[in-house]
Write a protein that holds these residues in place. Structure first.
Motif, PDB file in Angstrom:
ATOM      1  N   GLU A  50       0.831  -1.210   0.000  1.00  0.00           N
ATOM      2  CA  GLU A  50       0.000   0.000   0.000  1.00  0.00           C
ATOM      3  C   GLU A  50       0.866   1.260   0.000  1.00  0.00           C
ATOM      4  N   THR A  51       1.893   1.294   0.856  1.00  0.00           N
ATOM      5  CA  THR A  51       2.754   2.468   0.955  1.00  0.00           C
ATOM      6  C   THR A  51       3.535   2.696  -0.332  1.00  0.00           C
ATOM      7  N   ARG A  52       4.042   1.642  -0.926  1.00  0.00           N
ATOM      8  CA  ARG A  52       4.795   1.778  -2.172  1.00  0.00           C
ATOM      9  C   ARG A  52       3.914   2.301  -3.299  1.00  0.00           C
ATOM     10  N   LEU A  53       2.695   1.795  -3.391  1.00  0.00           N
ATOM     11  CA  LEU A  53       1.804   2.243  -4.456  1.00  0.00           C
ATOM     12  C   LEU A  53       1.401   3.698  -4.259  1.00  0.00           C
ATOM     13  N   ARG A  54       1.155   4.103  -3.011  1.00  0.00           N
ATOM     14  CA  ARG A  54       0.759   5.487  -2.742  1.00  0.00           C
ATOM     15  C   ARG A  54       1.886   6.465  -3.031  1.00  0.00           C
ATOM     16  N   ALA A  55       3.125   6.007  -2.918  1.00  0.00           N
ATOM     17  CA  ALA A  55       4.250   6.890  -3.229  1.00  0.00           C
ATOM     18  C   ALA A  55       4.215   7.335  -4.680  1.00  0.00           C
ATOM     19  N   ASP A  56       3.718   6.481  -5.562  1.00  0.00           N
ATOM     20  CA  ASP A  56       3.609   6.807  -6.987  1.00  0.00           C
ATOM     21  C   ASP A  56       2.230   7.308  -7.369  1.00  0.00           C
ATOM     22  N   ASP A  57       1.210   6.947  -6.590  1.00  0.00           N
ATOM     23  CA  ASP A  57      -0.179   7.285  -6.915  1.00  0.00           C
ATOM     24  C   ASP A  57      -0.922   7.584  -5.620  1.00  0.00           C
ATOM     25  N   PRO A  58      -0.942   8.851  -5.177  1.00  0.00           N
ATOM     26  CA  PRO A  58      -1.547   9.198  -3.886  1.00  0.00           C
ATOM     27  C   PRO A  58      -3.024   8.876  -3.786  1.00  0.00           C
ATOM     28  N   GLN A  59      -3.684   8.592  -4.913  1.00  0.00           N
ATOM     29  CA  GLN A  59      -5.113   8.293  -4.884  1.00  0.00           C
ATOM     30  C   GLN A  59      -5.428   6.868  -4.445  1.00  0.00           C
ATOM     31  N   VAL A  60      -4.422   6.020  -4.336  1.00  0.00           N
ATOM     32  CA  VAL A  60      -4.638   4.606  -4.060  1.00  0.00           C
ATOM     33  C   VAL A  60      -5.322   4.398  -2.705  1.00  0.00           C
ATOM     34  N   LEU A  61      -6.377   3.557  -2.708  1.00  0.00           N
ATOM     35  CA  LEU A  61      -7.132   3.239  -1.498  1.00  0.00           C
ATOM     36  C   LEU A  61      -7.243   1.724  -1.352  1.00  0.00           C
ATOM     37  N   LEU A  62      -7.041   1.237  -0.136  1.00  0.00           N
ATOM     38  CA  LEU A  62      -7.062  -0.196   0.145  1.00  0.00           C
ATOM     39  C   LEU A  62      -8.480  -0.760   0.024  1.00  0.00           C
ATOM     40  N   VAL A  63      -8.593  -1.959  -0.535  1.00  0.00           N
ATOM     41  CA  VAL A  63      -9.870  -2.659  -0.644  1.00  0.00           C
ATOM     42  C   VAL A  63      -9.824  -3.998   0.099  1.00  0.00           C
ATOM     43  N   HIS A  64      -8.752  -4.753  -0.063  1.00  0.00           N
ATOM     44  CA  HIS A  64      -8.616  -6.058   0.584  1.00  0.00           C
ATOM     45  C   HIS A  64      -7.138  -6.331   0.805  1.00  0.00           C
ATOM     46  N   ARG A  65      -6.800  -7.493   1.346  1.00  0.00           N
ATOM     47  CA  ARG A  65      -5.415  -7.835   1.671  1.00  0.00           C
ATOM     48  C   ARG A  65      -5.110  -9.257   1.235  1.00  0.00           C
ATOM     49  N   ASP A  67      -2.081 -12.214   2.560  1.00  0.00           N
ATOM     50  CA  ASP A  67      -1.038 -12.471   3.542  1.00  0.00           C
ATOM     51  C   ASP A  67       0.329 -12.115   2.965  1.00  0.00           C
ATOM     52  N   ARG A  68       1.249 -11.784   3.839  1.00  0.00           N
ATOM     53  CA  ARG A  68       2.604 -11.414   3.418  1.00  0.00           C
ATOM     54  C   ARG A  68       3.200 -12.413   2.438  1.00  0.00           C
ATOM     55  N   ASP A  69       3.053 -13.711   2.712  1.00  0.00           N
ATOM     56  CA  ASP A  69       3.733 -14.731   1.924  1.00  0.00           C
ATOM     57  C   ASP A  69       2.881 -15.286   0.792  1.00  0.00           C
ATOM     58  N   THR A  70       1.710 -14.690   0.549  1.00  0.00           N
ATOM     59  CA  THR A  70       0.887 -15.029  -0.605  1.00  0.00           C
ATOM     60  C   THR A  70       1.146 -14.001  -1.696  1.00  0.00           C
ATOM     61  N   SER A  71       1.333 -14.454  -2.909  1.00  0.00           N
ATOM     62  CA  SER A  71       1.551 -13.554  -4.038  1.00  0.00           C
ATOM     63  C   SER A  71       0.290 -13.490  -4.892  1.00  0.00           C
ATOM     64  N   GLY A  72       0.282 -12.546  -5.846  1.00  0.00           N
ATOM     65  CA  GLY A  72      -0.775 -12.552  -6.838  1.00  0.00           C
ATOM     66  C   GLY A  72      -1.624 -11.306  -6.917  1.00  0.00           C
ATOM     67  N   VAL A  73      -2.763 -11.449  -7.590  1.00  0.00           N
ATOM     68  CA  VAL A  73      -3.604 -10.319  -7.979  1.00  0.00           C
ATOM     69  C   VAL A  73      -4.235  -9.637  -6.759  1.00  0.00           C
ATOM     70  N   MET A  74      -4.083  -8.304  -6.713  1.00  0.00           N
ATOM     71  CA  MET A  74      -4.782  -7.474  -5.736  1.00  0.00           C
ATOM     72  C   MET A  74      -5.374  -6.272  -6.447  1.00  0.00           C
ATOM     73  N   VAL A  75      -6.536  -5.833  -5.974  1.00  0.00           N
ATOM     74  CA  VAL A  75      -7.172  -4.642  -6.525  1.00  0.00           C
ATOM     75  C   VAL A  75      -7.154  -3.528  -5.484  1.00  0.00           C
ATOM     76  N   PHE A  76      -6.822  -2.324  -5.930  1.00  0.00           N
ATOM     77  CA  PHE A  76      -6.932  -1.109  -5.130  1.00  0.00           C
ATOM     78  C   PHE A  76      -7.882  -0.157  -5.856  1.00  0.00           C
ATOM     79  N   ALA A  77      -8.577   0.677  -5.089  1.00  0.00           N
ATOM     80  CA  ALA A  77      -9.435   1.709  -5.673  1.00  0.00           C
ATOM     81  C   ALA A  77      -8.633   2.996  -5.848  1.00  0.00           C
ATOM     82  N   ARG A  78      -9.116   3.851  -6.752  1.00  0.00           N
ATOM     83  CA  ARG A  78      -8.463   5.141  -6.978  1.00  0.00           C
ATOM     84  C   ARG A  78      -9.388   6.315  -6.658  1.00  0.00           C
ATOM     85  N   ASN A  79     -10.532   6.034  -6.063  1.00  0.00           N
ATOM     86  CA  ASN A  79     -11.404   7.085  -5.533  1.00  0.00           C
ATOM     87  C   ASN A  79     -12.353   6.439  -4.524  1.00  0.00           C
ATOM     88  N   ARG A  80     -12.995   7.249  -3.704  1.00  0.00           N
ATOM     89  CA  ARG A  80     -13.824   6.721  -2.614  1.00  0.00           C
ATOM     90  C   ARG A  80     -15.031   5.951  -3.126  1.00  0.00           C
TER      91      ARG A  80
END
Length: 216
Positions: A50-65, A67-80
């Motif tokens: 989340e922090t790395r993505l926000r550094a490049d795109d301040p609009q990024v908002l968390l939707v789900h998580r 686990d640290r050791d699980t890889s793969g597809v995640m979606v973030f929102a870019r507006n409320r």
């Protein structure tokens, strides 16, 4: 929910994050194994996706998580509005998630469904456990390939409980390789990957499927 990192040295990968899709509403990425989705407790665990993505795109908002050791597809929102829309899709199970896992041993059946409630194992947090008073949890699974003492599985969780896939695979007697929290056999990493995420676009409602090929 994130895996515990208190008993290990947190050394997240430094490679650039793979961006799968970006538009006015969505940011879809492939999370690498070993990187927290959100910050942990303390400065040592501040680095996260989340922090790395926000550094490049301040609009990024968390939707789900994941686990640290699980890889793969995640979606973030870019507006409320998109964040609310996506949150409701997760809550109402209007989206579809597909995982790939390597589990210990030879799974004899071809497919099945695990319907076992889960709750926190409080004395051994962050472990979860099957418990009759736990929250409803359903996982559909299919054996894809067998060999070298392991079975490759396609997993489709209908619910999204903490550590659901990890505990449900243990309940079959086939823990995920590389999962020390649930006694998985040694492996270079935890062999669990979020391969696909199908959702409705917050603008217009069209269904889209995003994919990240498994690295194992």
């Amino acid at each position: 929910m994130e895996s515990s990192v208190s008993d290990t040295i947190y050394a997240p990968p430094r490679a650039p994050i793979d961006i799968l899709h970006r538009d006015d509403d969505l940011l879809i990425v492939a999370k690498p194994e070993g990187l927290l989705s959100v910050p942990g407790k303390g400065e040592a665990l501040a680095d996260c996706l989340e922090t790395r993505l926000r550094a490049d795109d301040p609009q990024v908002l968390l939707v789900h998580r994941l686990d640290r050791d699980t890889s793969g597809v995640m979606v973030f929102a870019r507006n409320r509005a998109a964040q609310r829309h996506l949150g409701l899709q997760f809550e109402r199970r209007h989206l579809s998630k597909g995982y790939v896992a390597l589990v210990e041993g030879y799974v004899e059946e071809e497919k099945g469904t695990i319907d076992l409630p889960l709750k926190a194992d409080w004395p051994n947090r962050p472990r979860q456990m099957v418990h009759p008073e736990g929250r409803h949890a359903i996982t559909h699974w299919r054996a894809i390939e067998r060999g070298n003492g392991a079975t490759r599985m396609a997993l489709h969780p209908e619910t999204g409980r903490a550590h659901q896939l990890r505990v449900h695979m243990c309940s079959l007697g086939h823990p995920i390789l590389g999962d020390p929290l649930y006694d998985g056999p040694d492996a270079p990493r935890m062999m669990l990957h979020s391969e696909t995420l199908e959702l409705r676009h917050p603008t217009g409602g069209e269904r889209h499927t995003f994919r990240a090929p498994p690295p194992f």
